[in-house]
Design an enzyme around this catalytic site. Structure first.
Site, PDB file in Angstrom:
ATOM      1  N   SER A 169       0.843  -1.190   0.000  1.00  0.00           N
ATOM      2  CA  SER A 169       0.000   0.000   0.000  1.00  0.00           C
ATOM      3  C   SER A 169       0.881   1.244   0.000  1.00  0.00           C
ATOM      4  O   SER A 169       2.023   1.212   0.479  1.00  0.00           O
ATOM      5  CB  SER A 169      -0.900  -0.003   1.236  1.00  0.00           C
ATOM      6  OG  SER A 169      -1.495   1.258   1.458  1.00  0.00           O
ATOM      7  N   TYR A 182      -1.501  -1.992  10.032  1.00  0.00           N
ATOM      8  CA  TYR A 182      -1.601  -2.178   8.581  1.00  0.00           C
ATOM      9  C   TYR A 182      -0.365  -1.614   7.882  1.00  0.00           C
ATOM     10  O   TYR A 182       0.230  -2.280   7.035  1.00  0.00           O
ATOM     11  CB  TYR A 182      -2.869  -1.489   8.079  1.00  0.00           C
ATOM     12  CG  TYR A 182      -3.103  -1.603   6.599  1.00  0.00           C
ATOM     13  CD1 TYR A 182      -3.588  -2.780   6.045  1.00  0.00           C
ATOM     14  CD2 TYR A 182      -2.855  -0.527   5.751  1.00  0.00           C
ATOM     15  CE1 TYR A 182      -3.820  -2.893   4.686  1.00  0.00           C
ATOM     16  CE2 TYR A 182      -3.086  -0.625   4.381  1.00  0.00           C
ATOM     17  CZ  TYR A 182      -3.565  -1.807   3.860  1.00  0.00           C
ATOM     18  OH  TYR A 182      -3.791  -1.918   2.513  1.00  0.00           O
TER      19      TYR A 182
END
Length: 298
Positions: A169, A182
């Protein structure tokens, strides 16, 4: 990874019989004709669209997820489109389940050429409020959810000199508030890819990372809050989002070109630039948005 409760690995469902003479069932003509791909977390979202595009370009694909009903619906959709497809219910944070997943590919199609580790859990929670077990759940899904499928698949990928793509990401490039676990997990797999590229250079396996930016999500998409409860993803301006099909096309281009890193979206590339050359400015921007755009994180 879907937001449903983990399910034990079950017998694989497949639309193709075991491959004769060790060769995969032919798919449609295309760039990936004759290749076999596993896409984790492909019952829905980006994973589903990536698997669909692989199938459309000739690959035999193995779908994966934890929600058996949703996975079956996706497989049936692919079958109706004439794609070569198998599926396996498996929690990729369970190594034994990953062995079943890889066996599904080998039994159905006789080989494995492409592994895309897409399954993961995200969050909407600040670190101070986050329960330790929730932090671990998110981190495990992103780290072990990539490590375990790769460990199970590695002998077959060595044999085919295949391609491994870790889905990371843009939040791994410069940490994002309310996303500590995350961000840590996505940064870890980027570093893992670099390490494996060095360790396994002589195998011919390609290790790449795709840093995904803001993407349109399925309406039922959920992330975890501080207590581990599923909640809708934080607000993202639609003009900042790419469609799932656009992201899938970029992932396939990354694989075809065997790139080491692909950063999706202008915002992602700007983050790389600022983080590399003007990190203090990047932090100032993030801190300012926390005060002025809290809905962006919460």
């Amino acid at each position: 990874m879907s937001d449903s409760a983990p399910a034990a690995a079950t017998a694989p469902a497949t639309s193709a019989p075991p491959a004769a003479a060790g060769l995969p069932r032919p798919g449609a003509p295309g760039v990936f004709a004759g290749q076999v791909a596993i896409v984790t977390g492909s019952e829905s979202g980006i994973g589903r669209e990536t698997a669909r595009r692989l199938g459309q370009q000739g690959a035999a694909v193995v779908l994966n997820g934890r929600n058996a009903e949703r996975l079956a619906a996706t497989r049936q959709e692919f079958e109706a489109a004439g794609l070569a497809v198998a599926s396996c219910v498996a929690d990729v944070t369970d190594y034994a389940a990953c062995e079943v997943l890889v066996d599904t590919a080998i039994q159905a199609f006789g080989r494995l050429d492409i592994l895309i580790t897409n399954a993961s859990i995200s969050q909407r929670a600040y670190f101070a409020a986050m329960q330790p077990e929730v932090f671990r759940q998110v981190l495990d899904s992103n780290v072990y959810g990539s490590v375990y499928p790769l460990k199970a698949a590695l002998p077959h990928l060595v044999q085919s000199q295949g391609c491994v793509t870790f889905i990371s990401s843009i939040s791994a490039l410069n940490g994002m508030p309310s996303g500590s676990a995350y961000c840590a997990g996505k940064a870890a797999i980027a570093n893992l890819a670099h390490t494996l590229r060095l360790e396994l250079a002589e195998t011919g396996i390609h290790f790449g990372v795709v840093h995904i930016g803001f993407t349109q999500n399925d309406p039922e998409k959920r992330v975890l809050d501080a207590a581990g409860q599923p909640v809708p993803i934080a607000h993202r301006p639609p003009r900042w989002q790419k469609s799932q099909a656009e992201v899938a096309a970029i992932i396939l281009s990354h694989i075809r070109r065997r790139r080491q890193r692909t950063v999706i979206s202008a915002l992602g590339r700007l983050i790389v630039l600022v983080h590399t050359w003007l990190p203090a400015l990047g932090d100032w921007i993030v801190l300012r948005t926390i005060r002025r755009m809290r809905h962006f994180y919460e």
